[in-house]
Design a protein around this motif. Sequence first.
Motif, mmCIF file in Angstrom:
data_model
loop_
_atom_site.group_PDB
_atom_site.id
_atom_site.type_symbol
_atom_site.label_atom_id
_atom_site.label_comp_id
_atom_site.label_asym_id
_atom_site.label_seq_id
_atom_site.Cartn_x
_atom_site.Cartn_y
_atom_site.Cartn_z
ATOM 1 N N ALA A 35 0.828 -1.212 0.000
ATOM 2 C CA ALA A 35 0.000 0.000 0.000
ATOM 3 C C ALA A 35 0.861 1.261 0.000
ATOM 4 O O ALA A 35 0.328 2.368 -0.156
ATOM 5 C CB ALA A 35 -0.930 0.015 1.220
ATOM 6 N N VAL A 38 0.663 3.860 -3.115
ATOM 7 C CA VAL A 38 -0.619 4.550 -3.274
ATOM 8 C C VAL A 38 -0.869 5.531 -2.116
ATOM 9 O O VAL A 38 -1.554 6.547 -2.288
ATOM 10 C CB VAL A 38 -1.781 3.533 -3.480
ATOM 11 C CG1 VAL A 38 -2.244 2.887 -2.178
ATOM 12 C CG2 VAL A 38 -2.948 4.188 -4.209
ATOM 13 N N LEU A 39 -0.269 5.252 -0.962
ATOM 14 C CA LEU A 39 -0.382 6.210 0.153
ATOM 15 C C LEU A 39 0.458 7.459 -0.118
ATOM 16 O O LEU A 39 0.061 8.576 0.218
ATOM 17 C CB LEU A 39 0.042 5.551 1.472
ATOM 18 C CG LEU A 39 -0.908 4.471 2.005
ATOM 19 C CD1 LEU A 39 -0.347 3.844 3.276
ATOM 20 C CD2 LEU A 39 -2.299 5.032 2.276
ATOM 21 N N LEU A 42 -1.547 9.450 -2.503
ATOM 22 C CA LEU A 42 -2.670 10.131 -1.842
ATOM 23 C C LEU A 42 -2.189 11.425 -1.174
ATOM 24 O O LEU A 42 -2.811 12.479 -1.322
ATOM 25 C CB LEU A 42 -3.302 9.208 -0.785
ATOM 26 C CG LEU A 42 -4.447 9.821 0.032
ATOM 27 C CD1 LEU A 42 -5.682 10.083 -0.836
ATOM 28 C CD2 LEU A 42 -4.826 8.914 1.212
ATOM 29 N N LEU A 78 -7.228 6.303 -5.861
ATOM 30 C CA LEU A 78 -6.837 6.731 -4.508
ATOM 31 C C LEU A 78 -7.861 6.333 -3.449
ATOM 32 O O LEU A 78 -7.574 6.403 -2.257
ATOM 33 C CB LEU A 78 -6.592 8.247 -4.482
ATOM 34 C CG LEU A 78 -5.360 8.666 -5.289
ATOM 35 C CD1 LEU A 78 -5.210 10.180 -5.299
ATOM 36 C CD2 LEU A 78 -4.097 8.021 -4.728
ATOM 37 N N HIS A 80 -8.543 3.407 -2.835
ATOM 38 C CA HIS A 80 -7.930 2.268 -2.138
ATOM 39 C C HIS A 80 -7.116 2.765 -0.947
ATOM 40 O O HIS A 80 -7.190 2.213 0.153
ATOM 41 C CB HIS A 80 -7.022 1.476 -3.087
ATOM 42 C CG HIS A 80 -7.762 0.862 -4.231
ATOM 43 N ND1 HIS A 80 -8.700 -0.132 -4.067
ATOM 44 C CD2 HIS A 80 -7.727 1.125 -5.563
ATOM 45 C CE1 HIS A 80 -9.191 -0.474 -5.241
ATOM 46 N NE2 HIS A 80 -8.619 0.284 -6.171
ATOM 47 N N ALA A 81 -6.355 3.818 -1.180
ATOM 48 C CA ALA A 81 -5.531 4.372 -0.094
ATOM 49 C C ALA A 81 -6.428 4.864 1.048
ATOM 50 O O ALA A 81 -6.136 4.634 2.224
ATOM 51 C CB ALA A 81 -4.681 5.522 -0.629
ATOM 52 N N ARG A 82 -7.524 5.524 0.681
ATOM 53 C CA ARG A 82 -8.405 6.055 1.722
ATOM 54 C C ARG A 82 -9.060 4.923 2.509
ATOM 55 O O ARG A 82 -9.204 5.011 3.733
ATOM 56 C CB ARG A 82 -9.449 6.985 1.093
ATOM 57 C CG ARG A 82 -8.817 8.212 0.431
ATOM 58 C CD ARG A 82 -9.840 9.284 0.102
ATOM 59 N NE ARG A 82 -10.786 8.905 -0.928
ATOM 60 C CZ ARG A 82 -10.565 9.027 -2.253
ATOM 61 N NH1 ARG A 82 -9.424 9.548 -2.679
ATOM 62 N NH2 ARG A 82 -11.484 8.670 -3.126
ATOM 63 N N TRP A 101 -3.701 11.577 6.062
ATOM 64 C CA TRP A 101 -3.236 11.284 4.699
ATOM 65 C C TRP A 101 -1.801 11.776 4.518
ATOM 66 O O TRP A 101 -0.984 11.106 3.874
ATOM 67 C CB TRP A 101 -4.140 11.957 3.664
ATOM 68 C CG TRP A 101 -5.555 11.424 3.656
ATOM 69 C CD1 TRP A 101 -6.049 10.355 4.358
ATOM 70 C CD2 TRP A 101 -6.659 11.951 2.913
ATOM 71 N NE1 TRP A 101 -7.385 10.193 4.094
ATOM 72 C CE2 TRP A 101 -7.785 11.150 3.208
ATOM 73 C CE3 TRP A 101 -6.800 13.026 2.034
ATOM 74 C CZ2 TRP A 101 -9.041 11.392 2.648
ATOM 75 C CZ3 TRP A 101 -8.049 13.256 1.470
ATOM 76 C CH2 TRP A 101 -9.158 12.448 1.775
ATOM 77 N N GLY A 105 1.664 9.306 4.027
ATOM 78 C CA GLY A 105 2.652 9.428 2.956
ATOM 79 C C GLY A 105 4.056 9.471 3.509
ATOM 80 O O GLY A 105 4.978 8.821 2.990
ATOM 81 N N ALA A 108 4.964 6.020 4.868
ATOM 82 C CA ALA A 108 5.185 5.076 3.763
ATOM 83 C C ALA A 108 6.580 5.265 3.168
ATOM 84 O O ALA A 108 7.305 4.296 2.934
ATOM 85 C CB ALA A 108 4.115 5.248 2.689
#
Length: 138
Positions: A35, A38-39, A42, A78, A80-82, A101, A105, A108
């Motif tokens: 993940a 994608v984080l 986001l 995005l 999916h990230a949420r 959010w 990031g 990550a």
Amino acid sequence: MPSTKGDFTAVRKSIIKVLNQPGYDNYDDDVKHSAGPVLVRLAWHAAGTYDKETNTGGSDGAGMRYEAEGGDPANAGLQHARVFLEPVKQEHPWITYADLWTLAGVVAIEEMGGPKVGFGIFGGSSEIALTNYLAFLT
Ligand code: HEM
């Protein structure tokens, strides 16, 4: 476990747990943190709308929660990230989506082997677009 307001270390630990998403993207035993990318995206898409001329946009308000912004084709995928971050929000209800959010990031990048990224909440408010933007870039 719920955390005390302002305990970002506890939120970081919860984010680390959701970084591993078996079945999402290219997760396997060697390449965890599926993940992560994608984080990062986001956080970037949340912050990247900031306009310093007008001091508008940015991560403030977490606009992608709503269809007008969340459904913008540029933000495709995005959700999916949420969704991955929703359990973290449930666990630490005091953190704003905007900050969650952004912090996700940051975490990550760090967990995927990137540099330590600065993150800070300034001026007593956790939902100021500029500070969130700077926090992500620092
Ligand atoms: C204006 C410049 C940019 C454009 C046009 C752009 C466009 C895109 C596109 C089309 C994707 C693929 C989305 C998909 O279908 O899954 C993507 C993915 C991604 N972008 Fe960008 N991007 C830009 C800048 C950036 C920047 C500055 C960052 C980092 C801060 C970034 C981070 C990422 C990441 C991490 C992914 C992969 C997400 C994943 O694997 O799920 N992008 N970008």
